[in-house]
Design an enzyme around this catalytic site. Structure first.
Site, PDB file in Angstrom:
ATOM      1  N   GLU A 194       0.787  -1.237   0.000  1.00 21.92           N
ATOM      2  CA  GLU A 194       0.000   0.000   0.000  1.00 21.92           C
ATOM      3  C   GLU A 194       0.822   1.292   0.000  1.00 21.92           C
ATOM      4  O   GLU A 194       0.547   2.227   0.742  1.00 21.92           O
ATOM      5  CB  GLU A 194      -0.945  -0.001   1.217  1.00 21.92           C
TER       6      GLU A 194
ATOM      7  N   GLU B 235      -6.827 -10.531  -0.529  1.00 19.85           N
ATOM      8  CA  GLU B 235      -7.564 -10.216   0.705  1.00 19.85           C
ATOM      9  C   GLU B 235      -9.074 -10.106   0.420  1.00 19.85           C
ATOM     10  O   GLU B 235      -9.753  -9.218   0.878  1.00 19.85           O
ATOM     11  CB  GLU B 235      -7.036  -8.915   1.319  1.00 19.85           C
TER      12      GLU B 235
HETATM   13  O1  G3I Z   1      -2.744  -7.269  19.231  1.00 22.11           O
HETATM   14  C1  G3I Z   1      -3.269  -6.045  19.779  1.00 22.11           C
HETATM   15  C2  G3I Z   1      -3.799  -6.288  21.172  1.00 22.11           C
HETATM   16  O2  G3I Z   1      -2.716  -6.643  22.020  1.00 22.11           O
HETATM   17  C3  G3I Z   1      -4.494  -5.029  21.675  1.00 22.11           C
HETATM   18  O3  G3I Z   1      -5.067  -5.295  22.929  1.00 22.11           O
HETATM   19  C4  G3I Z   1      -5.578  -4.640  20.662  1.00 22.11           C
HETATM   20  C5  G3I Z   1      -6.356  -3.415  21.092  1.00 22.11           C
HETATM   21  O4  G3I Z   1      -5.576  -2.262  20.816  1.00 22.11           O
HETATM   22  O5  G3I Z   1      -4.977  -4.362  19.394  1.00 22.11           O
HETATM   23  C6  G3I Z   1      -4.382  -5.555  18.878  1.00 22.11           C
HETATM   24  O6  G3I Z   1      -3.809  -5.262  17.638  1.00 22.11           O
HETATM   25  C7  G3I Z   1      -4.781  -5.072  16.598  1.00 22.11           C
HETATM   26  C8  G3I Z   1      -4.488  -6.091  15.496  1.00 22.11           C
HETATM   27  O7  G3I Z   1      -5.359  -5.862  14.368  1.00 22.11           O
HETATM   28  C9  G3I Z   1      -4.669  -7.537  15.969  1.00 22.11           C
HETATM   29  O8  G3I Z   1      -6.001  -7.719  16.336  1.00 22.11           O
HETATM   30  C10 G3I Z   1      -4.598  -3.654  16.050  1.00 22.11           C
HETATM   31  O9  G3I Z   1      -5.012  -2.733  17.038  1.00 22.11           O
HETATM   32  C11 G3I Z   1      -5.467  -3.476  14.807  1.00 22.11           C
HETATM   33  O10 G3I Z   1      -5.188  -2.223  14.200  1.00 22.11           O
HETATM   34  C12 G3I Z   1      -5.116  -4.569  13.810  1.00 22.11           C
HETATM   35  O11 G3I Z   1      -5.992  -4.422  12.698  1.00 22.11           O
HETATM   36  C13 G3I Z   1      -5.523  -5.107  11.541  1.00 22.11           C
HETATM   37  C14 G3I Z   1      -5.303  -4.068  10.423  1.00 22.11           C
HETATM   38  O12 G3I Z   1      -4.887  -4.746   9.234  1.00 22.11           O
HETATM   39  C15 G3I Z   1      -4.230  -3.088  10.814  1.00 22.11           C
HETATM   40  O13 G3I Z   1      -4.345  -1.988   9.990  1.00 22.11           O
HETATM   41  C16 G3I Z   1      -6.592  -6.093  11.092  1.00 22.11           C
HETATM   42  O14 G3I Z   1      -6.715  -7.144  12.049  1.00 22.11           O
HETATM   43  C17 G3I Z   1      -6.204  -6.694   9.746  1.00 22.11           C
HETATM   44  O15 G3I Z   1      -7.270  -7.491   9.229  1.00 22.11           O
HETATM   45  C18 G3I Z   1      -5.920  -5.589   8.742  1.00 22.11           C
HETATM   46  O16 G3I Z   1      -5.480  -6.190   7.566  1.00 22.11           O
HETATM   47  C19 G3I Z   1      -5.092  -5.277   6.520  1.00 22.11           C
HETATM   48  C20 G3I Z   1      -3.956  -5.915   5.758  1.00 22.11           C
HETATM   49  O17 G3I Z   1      -2.903  -6.202   6.631  1.00 22.11           O
HETATM   50  C21 G3I Z   1      -3.515  -5.015   4.616  1.00 22.11           C
HETATM   51  N1  G3I Z   1      -4.655  -4.714   3.738  1.00 22.11           N
HETATM   52  C22 G3I Z   1      -5.787  -4.124   4.434  1.00 22.11           C
HETATM   53  C23 G3I Z   1      -6.263  -5.035   5.552  1.00 22.11           C
HETATM   54  C24 G3I Z   1      -7.477  -4.460   6.247  1.00 22.11           C
HETATM   55  O18 G3I Z   1      -7.136  -3.262   6.896  1.00 22.11           O
END
Ligand code: G3I
Length: 362
Positions: A160, A266
């Protein structure tokens, strides 16, 4: 004597033929997505470690032959501090894949999001130099791609970097410190770490003509410089209203013209119209919306799933993988901010939705 031997050998041959036929003749119920598409391309799914220790694991093994760590291999989760790597989650996902003979897509070696701040700053909290940042990127990639060498067959090396607005390259700490050079360097480091891995550039909203053109320009430039990029990951975070068949086919033919492998990395189809893009629109306040999967949503979604898989099969010679983002409607990254989404082929009880039949009946 000779007659009895002949009869015995004939019986053996018959048993062998029947056994082989039984193995090949999977009943409809036995088949999963991966079986229907075995002659087309691998069908994958993005997973969390918890998915592999729960009932989801049975669905994963039945339906898919490739997995992608949803978060476990991203810079922040796997390399939170300069001298600290968290291998546990990524190792558990890779071990599951190796045990079950699944392919693994690595995601992602270089991204503007989920990147730890230590990467960009020195001990005084100032920006490091371009040389230091590139050295840190190299160390990260050699460590991560090196650890999974031979187990991860494809990497989303850079994720991205194309801007959504009028800019060409997305402004980030990466560009602030290293300009655009980090993009080519990331691919070079990944190729050094694992020369046999297939290296992808990965992005979203690739069916929007203006963004598609910019991605094409980036990839054409990298190829012309001899940068080792072999594929483009079209994330396919779509919705019931987009993309059109024409937009999708244009993307496939455009990127295929560069000689790149194409993977849909995805895939999900939001039941709410619009272009979701790669990130949930941050802090978007929504009224508490209806969170029911209505029959109208279902009809529109199954029509979109039917269309995209018709197009995937038509262009199979350019496509080397289709991966869904998350396993079922029980959990989707699209959930949250006031509404539930239902973007996948399996419902909240892990049962096949009507859209499933549209994907496998061809
Ligand atoms: O692991 C921490 C946890 O310890 C904490 O308590 C919790 C609350 O803050 O956050 C957890 O981390 C989160 C992580 O997902 C795991 O659940 C992050 O905050 C959260 O931002 C993260 O979101 C991920 C996102 O990418 C990040 O931008 C989504 O699960 C994931 O599906 C998403 O995937 C992305 C691809 O990598 C790239 N393309 C877009 C796609 C959707 O955004």
């Amino acid at each position: 004597m000779r007659t009895r031997t002949l009869k015995f050998l004939t019986s053996l041959a018959l048993i062998s033929i029947l056994t082989s036929a039984a193995k090949n003749h999977q009943t409809k119920d036995d088949k999963g997505l991966k079986d229907y598409y075995r002659k087309y391309f691998p069908i994958g799914v993005a997973v969390r470690p918890s998915d592999l220790q729960s009932v989801e694991s049975q669905l994963i093994l039945k339906e898919f032959n490739s997995i992608t760590p949803e978060n476990a291999m991203k810079m922040g989760p796997i390399h939170p501090r300069e001298n600290r790597y968290n291998w546990r989650d990524a190792d558990s996902i890779v071990s599951f894949a190796v045990r079950n003979k699944l392919k693994v897509r690595g995601h992602t070696l270089c991204w503007h999001a989920q990147t730890p701040s230590w990467l960009f700053t020195d001990s005084a909290g100032n920006n490091v130099s371009k040389e230091v940042l590139l050295q840190r990127l190299k160390s990260h990639i050699l460590a991560v791609a090196g650890r999974y060498k031979g187990k991860v067959y494809a990497w989303d090396v850079v994720n991205e970097v194309i801007a959504d607005g009028n800019d060409f390259i997305r402004k980030s700490k990466w560009t602030e410190i290293a300009g655009e050079e980090f993009i080519a360097k990331a691919f070079e480091y990944a190729h050094e770490a694992d020369p046999n891995a297939v290296l992808f550039y990965n992005d979203y909203n690739t069916e929007i003509a203006s963004k598609r053109e910019k991605i094409y320009r980036l990839l054409k430039g990298l190829k012309e410089k001899g940068v080792p990029v072999q594929g483009v990951g079209l994330q396919a975070h779509w919705s019931v209203s987009s993309p059109s068949r024409e937009e999708l086919e244009e993307s496939i033919t455009k990127f295929a013209s560069l000689g790149l492998q194409i993977q849909f990395t995805e895939l999900d189809i939001s039941v709410y119209a619009g272009r979701q893009g790669g990130q949930l629109i941050q802090n978007q306040q929504r009224q508490q919306q209806e969170s029911q999967f209505t029959s109208e949503m279902e009809q529109k979604q199954l029509e979109k799933y039917k269309m995209v898989f018709d197009v995937f099969r038509k262009h199979r010679k350019h496509i080397t993988g289709v991966t869904f983002w998350n396993v079922s409607d029980k959990y989707s990254w699209l959930d949250g901010r006031g509404r539930k989404n239902f973007p996948l082929l399996f419902d909240q009880n892990l049962q096949r939705k009507k859209a499933y039949a549209e994907v496998v009946e061809f």
